[in-house]
Motif scaffolding. Structure first.
Motif, PDB file in Angstrom:
ATOM      1  N   LEU A  24      12.102   0.191  -4.211  1.00 50.91           N
ATOM      2  CA  LEU A  24      11.327  -0.284  -3.201  1.00 50.91           C
ATOM      3  C   LEU A  24      10.506   0.894  -2.564  1.00 50.91           C
ATOM      4  O   LEU A  24       9.321   0.741  -2.150  1.00 50.91           O
ATOM      5  CB  LEU A  24      12.085  -1.252  -2.508  1.00 50.91           C
ATOM      6  N   ALA A  40       6.267  -6.695  -2.861  1.00 46.78           N
ATOM      7  CA  ALA A  40       7.442  -5.670  -3.378  1.00 46.78           C
ATOM      8  C   ALA A  40       8.583  -6.624  -4.180  1.00 46.78           C
ATOM      9  O   ALA A  40       8.784  -6.151  -5.455  1.00 46.78           O
ATOM     10  CB  ALA A  40       8.042  -5.161  -2.404  1.00 46.78           C
ATOM     11  N   ALA A  51      14.560  -8.282  -1.519  1.00 43.68           N
ATOM     12  CA  ALA A  51      13.623  -7.160  -0.995  1.00 43.68           C
ATOM     13  C   ALA A  51      13.584  -7.133   0.524  1.00 43.68           C
ATOM     14  O   ALA A  51      13.535  -6.030   0.676  1.00 43.68           O
ATOM     15  CB  ALA A  51      12.282  -7.764  -1.665  1.00 43.68           C
ATOM     16  N   LEU A  55      14.166  -3.738   2.226  1.00 38.38           N
ATOM     17  CA  LEU A  55      13.182  -3.079   3.102  1.00 38.38           C
ATOM     18  C   LEU A  55      13.293  -2.869   4.497  1.00 38.38           C
ATOM     19  O   LEU A  55      13.022  -1.920   5.011  1.00 38.38           O
ATOM     20  CB  LEU A  55      11.890  -3.846   2.942  1.00 38.38           C
TER      21      LEU A  55
END
Length: 250
Positions: A24, A40, A51, A55
């Motif tokens: 990521l 992403a 994700a 993140l």
């Protein structure tokens, strides 16, 4: 620019040990613009929830930053909530154990070569000028107060000690009002090129002292036997100490 604290850099590197977080980070850093969690997740084939979690962890660890912006052409009331977007807070992250700063050494050496090549002067003199200027510029933001006073001197000393700690020198009280520096950020190259690297280091420290409002002459280069008389000498200890304010400077 002063580096992030060592423990934060270590934590950031450790964070990238997770494969999903590393992918990521690579995706966001390479994007060149802020990206959404949906972008992403789709690009890496991850569930949106995974994700999003990873993140936000990268944000927490100082590797990514967040901005909120409405996407698309529609604006104003009724256009929906701003989207949460991610962008790289750093382009690269590095840390070593013990703390070293070979990037700084390389920058100073290359800058000195460029200066001496352009002006035809001594490369050694150029290196010391470059290192002094870099140390002064990096530490100047820590200068405090105005006018001579004990309070200002104490604040300047505290500011200088904080700068030294951030740069990896591990400053410690020498029991006489000065500081010994228990770690050399340039240890490996100093071992093979002692005279040049220690001169560069001394000029950098003197410039940093000046930037914090301290007399640069308080930075004293020492031989290893002299280090032992001012504090326990370690194998990778810096070859300089910071004299106490009251110590005569010969």
């Amino acid at each position: 620019m002063t580096r992030a604290p060592w423990n934060r850099r270590i934590a950031a590197v450790a964070s990238l040990g997770d494969e999903n977080r590393r992918k990521l980070f690579d995706f966001v850093a390479a994007a060149g613009c802020a990206v959404s969690r949906d972008d992403a997740a789709g690009a890496l084939g991850l569930p949106r929830s995974t994700a999003s979690f990873q993140l936000d962890r990268l944000v927490q660890d100082g590797l990514l930053a967040v901005e909120f912006r409405k996407l698309g052409a529609r604006g104003g009331p009724g256009s929906g909530r701003p989207a949460k977007l991610y962008l790289a807070a750093v382009r690269e992250v590095a840390a070593s154990v013990p703390d070293r700063n070979y990037d700084l050494a390389a920058e100073l050496l290359v800058s000195a070569i460029e200066e001496s090549t352009a002006g035809g002067g001594s490369a050694r003199d150029a290196l010391e000028r470059t290192a002094y200027a870099r140390g002064q510029a990096a530490a100047r933001s820590k200068a405090q107060g105005a006018g001579p006073s004990e309070a200002r001197d104490a604040a300047a000393d505290d500011s200088f000690a904080e700068f030294l700690a951030a740069e990896g020198y591990r400053p410690e009280d020498d029991a006489a009002g000065g500081l010994v520096l228990l770690n050399c950020p340039f240890h490996r190259i100093a071992a093979g090129h002692t005279e040049v690297v220690c001169a560069m280091n001394g000029a950098f420290l003197a410039g940093a002292a000046a930037g914090c409002g301290i007399d640069p002459a308080r930075v004293q280069a020492l031989a290893i036997e002299d280090l032992r008389s001012h504090g326990a000498a370690l194998p990778a200890q810096c070859c300089a100490r910071i004299r106490p304010v009251q110590e005569p400077i010969s």
